[in-house]
Design an enzyme around this catalytic site. Structure first.
Site, PDB file in Angstrom:
ATOM      1  N   HIS A  76      31.008  -8.220  41.056  1.00 36.53           N
ATOM      2  CA  HIS A  76      29.441  -8.138  39.843  1.00 36.53           C
ATOM      3  C   HIS A  76      29.157  -7.233  39.944  1.00 36.53           C
ATOM      4  O   HIS A  76      28.135  -6.155  39.743  1.00 36.53           O
ATOM      5  CB  HIS A  76      28.284  -8.912  40.257  1.00 36.53           C
ATOM      6  CG  HIS A  76      28.842 -10.778  39.708  1.00 36.53           C
ATOM      7  ND1 HIS A  76      27.832 -11.460  39.582  1.00 36.53           N
ATOM      8  CD2 HIS A  76      30.073 -11.236  39.275  1.00 36.53           C
ATOM      9  CE1 HIS A  76      28.631 -12.531  38.667  1.00 36.53           C
ATOM     10  NE2 HIS A  76      29.631 -12.317  38.991  1.00 36.53           N
ATOM     11  N   SER A  95      33.926  -6.131  35.639  1.00 38.05           N
ATOM     12  CA  SER A  95      35.189  -6.723  35.048  1.00 38.05           C
ATOM     13  C   SER A  95      35.959  -5.444  34.725  1.00 38.05           C
ATOM     14  O   SER A  95      35.533  -4.719  33.616  1.00 38.05           O
ATOM     15  CB  SER A  95      35.256  -8.459  34.121  1.00 38.05           C
ATOM     16  OG  SER A  95      34.828  -9.365  35.002  1.00 38.05           O
ATOM     17  N   LYS A 126      35.754 -20.171  27.174  1.00 37.60           N
ATOM     18  CA  LYS A 126      36.372 -19.548  27.302  1.00 37.60           C
ATOM     19  C   LYS A 126      37.692 -20.531  29.103  1.00 37.60           C
ATOM     20  O   LYS A 126      38.372 -20.499  29.138  1.00 37.60           O
ATOM     21  CB  LYS A 126      37.232 -18.198  27.716  1.00 37.60           C
ATOM     22  CG  LYS A 126      38.230 -17.710  27.356  1.00 37.60           C
ATOM     23  CD  LYS A 126      38.461 -16.147  27.080  1.00 37.60           C
ATOM     24  CE  LYS A 126      39.671 -15.702  26.392  1.00 37.60           C
ATOM     25  NZ  LYS A 126      39.426 -14.371  25.543  1.00 37.60           N
ATOM     26  N   ASP A 127      36.906 -20.185  30.171  1.00 40.85           N
ATOM     27  CA  ASP A 127      37.299 -21.004  31.026  1.00 40.85           C
ATOM     28  C   ASP A 127      36.708 -22.823  31.363  1.00 40.85           C
ATOM     29  O   ASP A 127      38.432 -22.645  32.224  1.00 40.85           O
ATOM     30  CB  ASP A 127      36.134 -20.587  32.746  1.00 40.85           C
ATOM     31  CG  ASP A 127      35.898 -18.932  33.131  1.00 40.85           C
ATOM     32  OD1 ASP A 127      37.219 -18.244  32.002  1.00 40.85           O
ATOM     33  OD2 ASP A 127      35.118 -18.681  33.741  1.00 40.85           O
ATOM     34  N   GLU A 171      57.871 -22.998  52.653  1.00 37.26           N
ATOM     35  CA  GLU A 171      56.993 -23.162  51.599  1.00 37.26           C
ATOM     36  C   GLU A 171      57.489 -22.028  50.123  1.00 37.26           C
ATOM     37  O   GLU A 171      57.905 -21.142  50.778  1.00 37.26           O
ATOM     38  CB  GLU A 171      55.814 -23.416  51.809  1.00 37.26           C
ATOM     39  CG  GLU A 171      55.284 -24.428  52.392  1.00 37.26           C
ATOM     40  CD  GLU A 171      55.464 -26.011  51.096  1.00 37.26           C
ATOM     41  OE1 GLU A 171      56.180 -25.746  50.798  1.00 37.26           O
ATOM     42  OE2 GLU A 171      54.671 -25.979  51.433  1.00 37.26           O
TER      43      GLU A 171
END
Length: 427
Positions: A214, A218, A242-243, A286
């Site tokens: 922030h 971005s 959108k998320d 894994e």
């Protein structure tokens, strides 16, 4: 930024006057300006946060039923699966959630590599992301030990033994991790305690990661900074919507594995109780550790005074630690691979190299797999140490747009309804 007087609800206004949490949330998660050209690859940071919350909640529920003792751990997991109400669901969500967490974080990181999200002024943001990756790996490794199956026990034995390769202090570190002279009850207790603690440390670092994001805003697919209101839209409602689409698709993907293929990412040997007297024929970690495991095993000869085992450990940890200095290794002035015609292909070569390392890690360290692993390991480091610094100097990038709004709307402020209609008629 909103002020307390703008809150209509008297309770919210009263709280916000004394602790401006609602004003902060409104500023940082509603009005917060986002580049208007973000694609769906920017969903994966939010997805990782959601998976982390799911993992913490299910982990706490499982811890209420789990017994961290070598005589009871395996049976307590079976009891969770068979006798605890919805215990099977909690365990399958938690077990597959670990894989989902790594899937979204790896995509998140490769997106950052492609679009240059590690470049100034976001170096610290990237470095905090690498810290998150290291914490995830430590948490996942300790969690894998807890079911106390064959792979749990022997995976813990092999991986912790790696520290014995460190000169002078290696044996002391191994004894400290084990809490004794073998992987036993003290080891299981330590790993359980740390596995429970680490997600909360992760939360703290994720918080710093978000604060750093922030502060610097971005990155975006064009790799250029926002130059004004015409380049941005508020986070809500545009990116919450959108998320939400990305979250819905992801949850379907997650649910498929939970309900239809819950053991897809696991090893069958881990449904056999741990037996220190019987070594599995092929010990594998894994899937999300396989590339690093391949790097570890790629060294088969001593380098001068450095034994092969120690060199493998150095390369394995170095393959992650080199990411910390990536912002300074990449000398290109342009961020996004969209405008770097050579790097665009080099990135996909590197991606294929990582996939090859993952496959090699799942195979016995012999024959063609070993040779491929050695070649892929060499290229992994060459990519960062030689290719990126040199390519940044010699590559001629494509012209950058003057603003984010230019390629999105065809200009600084978008097209009029008449212009849009004329364009449709022509098409």
């Amino acid at each position: 930024m909103s002020t307390a007087s703008q809150w209509k609800n008297p309770v919210i206004r009263w709280v916000d006057d004394r602790l401006p949490i609602f004003t902060y949330m409104d500023h940082e998660y509603q009005q917060f300006p986002m580049p208007k050209n973000l694609n769906y690859f920017w969903n994966f940071g939010a997805l990782a946060s959601i998976v982390l919350v799911v993992m913490v909640v299910t982990g706490i529920m499982l811890a209420m039923q789990y017994t961290p003792h070598v005589d009871y751990a395996f049976d307590s997991v079976e009891r969770i699966m068979r006798d605890v109400n919805y215990g099977w669901l909690l365990r399958y969500i938690h077990m597959n959630g670990g894989s989902m967490f790594f899937i979204v974080v790896y995509i998140h990181m490769f997106r950052g590599l492609y679009y240059g999200s590690y470049k100034a002024p976001r170096e610290l943001l990237w470095m905090l992301g690498v810290v998150i990756l290291l914490l995830m790996m430590a948490t996942a490794f300790m969690g894998y030990v807890l079911p106390w199956g064959q792979m749990s026990y022997w995976g813990a034995t092999v991986i912790t033994n790696l520290f014995s390769a460190i000169p002078y202090v290696g044996d002391w570190i191994v004894t400290l991790l084990w809490g004794g002279f073998a992987v036993d009850n003290a080891t299981l207790n330590r790993f359980f305690s740390l596995h429970y603690l680490m997600p909360f440390v992760l939360f703290a670092v994720v918080g710093l990661h978000v604060v750093a994001l922030h502060m610097t805003k971005s990155n975006n697919p064009d790799g250029i900074e926002m130059k004004g209101p015409q380049d941005s839209v508020p986070f809500h409602p545009y990116f919450t919507a959108k998320d939400s689409v990305g979250i819905g698709v992801f949850l379907l993907f997650f649910a498929f594995f939970v309900f239809f293929a819950p053991n897809f990412f696991g090893e069958p040997d881990n449904y056999i109780e741990a037996n220190p007297l019987q070594t599995p024929p092929h010990i594998v970690p894994e899937w999300y550790f396989l590339p690093f495991y391949a790097i570890l095993r790629s060294v088969t000869i001593d380098f001068w005074f450095i034994p092969a085992k120690l060199m493998g450990v150095i390369l394995m940890f170095g393959s992650i630690l080199i990411l910390f200095i990536l912002p300074w290794l990449d000398t290109a002035k342009v961020r996004s691979a969209k405008y770097r015609p050579i790097y665009k292909y080099v990135f996909w070569i590197f991606f294929a190299d990582c996939i090859a390392l993952g496959w090699v890690g799942s195979q016995p360290a012999e024959g063609n797999a070993l040779i491929l692993g050695q070649v892929a390991t060499v290229y992994y480091f060459v990519h960062f140490i030689l290719v990126m610094p040199i390519l940044g100097k010699i590559e001629t990038p494509l012209p950058l747009p003057t603003s984010i709004a230019e390629p999105v709307t065809g200009g600084g402020g978008g097209t009029s309804a008449g212009a849009a209609a004329a364009k449709m008629e022509k098409s």
